[in-house]
Enzyme design. Structure first.
Site, PDB file in Angstrom:
ATOM      1  N   GLU A 200      30.361 -90.389  -4.629  1.00 14.05           N
ATOM      2  CA  GLU A 200      31.672 -90.877  -4.180  1.00 14.05           C
ATOM      3  C   GLU A 200      31.923 -90.507  -2.720  1.00 14.05           C
ATOM      4  O   GLU A 200      32.998 -90.770  -2.171  1.00 14.05           O
ATOM      5  CB  GLU A 200      32.779 -90.301  -5.073  1.00 14.05           C
ATOM      6  CG  GLU A 200      33.060 -91.128  -6.324  1.00 14.05           C
ATOM      7  CD  GLU A 200      31.847 -91.410  -7.202  1.00 14.05           C
ATOM      8  OE1 GLU A 200      31.252 -90.438  -7.700  1.00 14.05           O
ATOM      9  OE2 GLU A 200      31.487 -92.577  -7.365  1.00 14.05           O
ATOM     10  N   ASN A 277      25.994 -95.010  -8.512  1.00 14.30           N
ATOM     11  CA  ASN A 277      26.555 -96.212  -7.900  1.00 14.30           C
ATOM     12  C   ASN A 277      26.191 -96.309  -6.422  1.00 14.30           C
ATOM     13  O   ASN A 277      26.032 -95.298  -5.744  1.00 14.30           O
ATOM     14  CB  ASN A 277      28.088 -96.187  -8.018  1.00 14.30           C
ATOM     15  CG  ASN A 277      28.704 -94.977  -7.326  1.00 14.30           C
ATOM     16  OD1 ASN A 277      28.616 -93.871  -7.820  1.00 14.30           O
ATOM     17  ND2 ASN A 277      29.300 -95.180  -6.159  1.00 14.30           N
ATOM     18  N   ASP A 319      31.476 -99.073 -10.175  1.00 17.69           N
ATOM     19  CA  ASP A 319      31.060 -97.674 -10.329  1.00 17.69           C
ATOM     20  C   ASP A 319      30.257 -97.464 -11.604  1.00 17.69           C
ATOM     21  O   ASP A 319      30.431 -96.471 -12.302  1.00 17.69           O
ATOM     22  CB  ASP A 319      32.265 -96.716 -10.288  1.00 17.69           C
ATOM     23  CG  ASP A 319      31.832 -95.257 -10.220  1.00 17.69           C
ATOM     24  OD1 ASP A 319      30.802 -94.977  -9.568  1.00 17.69           O
ATOM     25  OD2 ASP A 319      32.504 -94.406 -10.824  1.00 17.69           O
TER      26      ASP A 319
HETATM   27 CA    CA Z   1      29.998 -92.801  -9.433  1.00 16.03          CA
END
Ligand code: CA
Ligand code: CA
Length: 580
Positions: A200, A277, A319
């Site tokens: 992230e 992701n 995600d």
């Molecule tokens: Ca993630």
């Protein structure tokens, strides 16, 4: 004398004979061969996953579907302190000691017979750490005289397993750039193999191998195309092909964190690591498939070279980290015996691949609803539903779309189990959706890099969590157990026809492996989000699990999390057995 101690002694004798005077590991303790044999040695739990293939299956059957209703606590041991956050660890059990990691990068050694604490190690964490999803840790690795775990400031620490004293302490990556580490390390051929966390924050996912005795780096393999790998301090080839599936410089902050660690298959001599992701979440900012994000990678343990890849969510926009454990298993498909592997992905599909080459065999939906794709074609590509992708935002907040599963996944980090007796996979899954929209974003080192917003939503009246028994040959769900709160703990299955998992409501539960009938439960006093294990000790079978509510759900669950705000926090190891 019979049982695990005698077997262990004869194992030592055999190794000493084979090697002449010099034993394989001077200090005693588990060897490479012991780790590879962990699934069969019922007197200990030496690896995360209860074997390098992570089946989480024990052949023990003293506790079984006929008597588990009588199971009672043997003892409980508190992790104490004020740091009661999510306890997601899987215990390691060896030579009369249970090792567990706790929230805030702590490691504990407890006496396996009495629960008395032998020692505790607290990592000194800097103020600026950036864990995305609670201050959890998922477990340790044991080897020789060492017990090894990763810390939230992206370090790897090896302790003497008898004293808790530091032997070596190495940095995996720079926490100031958003890196962290929470997974249990994997040990193969004298190397500690780790991934990294921070997807992230626009980090670059990588897999590293270190010498278990010194912590020195042996190889480094970034998992985003364009980045150079290394072997023994020298360049060892670029990952993929520069700008093949990423435009411009976006690959430099491309994400793909390998935050859940990996599995190893001695049969094919391959490491399997999943990748997270692509960064940022806003998919319109990075056209292309964005290799090798949201994928399963097969890696050569000797060199760190990627042997094959399979991308579960090309050009992810939700995600859907592809980090979940890839579990090797063998089965006969269409009359042909095959070496396979399975992964239950965050995107709601259960994938079966040929593990020798990554060839797609099948993808089976294991959740109530998938709005982003309606299946996979024979080449293993998703049939996208165009309206399911959140649209480009322009220069303001984009239009929200409803998407299912939610970004917390049809399955998140919590590991499934595979029973060699029933041939079924037991998947801890969740049925939930989200409103998701895109926003403009630019990369800034050490800052959140999403370019998206979301609100998680329930999609069923009676449950979010569902433990599901999947037949990997047919894709059929053979049974399911529905749970009101989201399931967030690992699964164990045994030769006693049992499946164990925990619930946020505080219970460790046992189910009939063939029918899914609930046979036993015990209230541990806080939510169970750890992974249970079983072993044999002094002629009796034991089951252990960590209790302590936390993890990503209370932090990111929004409206859904409010329904579970009254679950109390905790931090305890619980150990069970049958009464004498
Ligand atoms: Ca993630
Ligand atoms: Ca074992």
């Amino acid at each position: 004398m019979k049982g695990p101690i005698m077997r262990a002694l004869s194992g030592v004798a055999a190794i000493t004979l084979a090697m002449g005077a010099a034993p394989l590991v001077a200090q005693g303790g588990p060897t490479d061969a012991d780790l590879m044999n962990d699934a069969k040695s019922t007197g200990d739990v030496l690896t995360y996953g209860m074997g390098p293939q992570a089946h989480r299956f024990s052949s023990l059957n003293a506790i079984n579907s006929g008597n588990v209703a009588k199971m009672v606590p043997a003892f409980s041991a508190s992790l104490g302190g004020e740091k009661q956050r999510g306890q997601e660890a899987q215990p390691i059990v060896y030579d009369g000691t249970i090792y567990v990691t706790g929230s805030y990068s702590r490691l504990f050694a407890f006496d396996a017979r009495t629960g008395e604490e032998k020692w505790q190690y607290d990592a000194r964490l800097p103020d600026g750490i950036m864990p995305c999803c609670d201050v959890v840790n998922r477990g340790a690795a044991i080897y020789g005289d060492k017990i090894i775990f990763a810390t939230l400031d992206a370090r790897l620490v090896a302790l003497n397993r008898n004293t808790g004293k530091v032997i070596w302490n190495k940095q995996i990556a720079d926490y100031k750039e958003g890196y962290s580490a929470t997974a249990a390390p994997l040990i193969v051929n004298g190397m500690v193999i780790t991934g990294n966390s921070g997807g992230e924050f626009g980090v670059v996912g990588a897999v590293d191998a270190r010498d278990v005795n010194t912590g020195e780096l042996i190889w480094h393999r970034p998992v985003i195309e364009g980045h150079m790998g290394t072997l023994k301090g020298k360049d060892n080839g670029i990952t993929g092909k520069l700008n093949a599936t990423w435009q411009g410089d976006l690959w430099k902050s491309g994400g793909g964190a390998t935050w859940l660690g990996g599995t190893y298959d001695p049969d094919t001599n391959l490491l399997f690591f999943g990748t997270g992701n692509p960064a940022p979440w806003n998919s319109h900012l990075r056209p292309g498939d964005n290799l090798y994000t949201a994928s399963t990678l097969a890696i050569d343990p000797a060199t760190g070279v990627i042997k094959w890849h399979y991308q579960t969510t090309p050009h992810d926009g939700w995600d859907f980290d592809g980090v979940n454990e890839f579990i090797p298993f063998d089965a006969t498909i269409n009359g042909k015996p095959m070496k396979l592997g399975a992964k239950a992905d965050r995107n709601g599909y259960f994938f079966v691949l040929d593990r020798t080459n990554g060839k797609f065999i099948g993808a089976h939906k294991f959740v109530m609803q998938t709005t982003w794709a309606n299946g996979f074609n024979k080449n293993g590509k998703p049939n996208y539903i165009v309206e399911g992708r959140p649209p480009a935002p322009g220069d303001a907040k984009g239009k929200p779309v409803f998407a299912s599963p939610s970004f917390l996944g049809g399955k998140n980090w919590m590991p499934m189990a595979y029973s060699q007796d029933t041939g079924l996979f037991y998947i801890p899954s969740n049925d939930w959706g989200m409103d998701i929209w895109n926003e403009p974003i630019a990369y800034k080192k050490g800052a959140a890099y999403l370019g998206a917003g979301f609100t998680i939503k329930s999609i069923a009246d009676d449950h979010i969590g569902a433990l599901r028994a999947m037949d990997p040959k047919t894709g059929k769900i053979m049974w399911e157990y529905k749970n009101k709160a989201p399931l967030w703990g690992g699964v164990l299955t045994t030769g006693g026809n049992l499946v164990f998992t925990g619930t946020p409501e505080g219970f460790l539960k046992a189910f009939d492996a063939k029918t899914g009938q609930e046979l036993w439960k015990f209230q541990t006093g806080s939510g169970v989000v750890g992974s249970p294990v079983t072993w044999e000790q002094d002629g009796e079978q034991y089951v252990a699990v960590m209790s302590g509510w936390g993890g990503a759900v209370p932090l990111w669950g929004g409206e859904v999390a409010k329904s579970f705000k009254d679950i109390n926090q905790g931090g305890a190891l619980w150990v069970f057995k049958l009464p004498k």
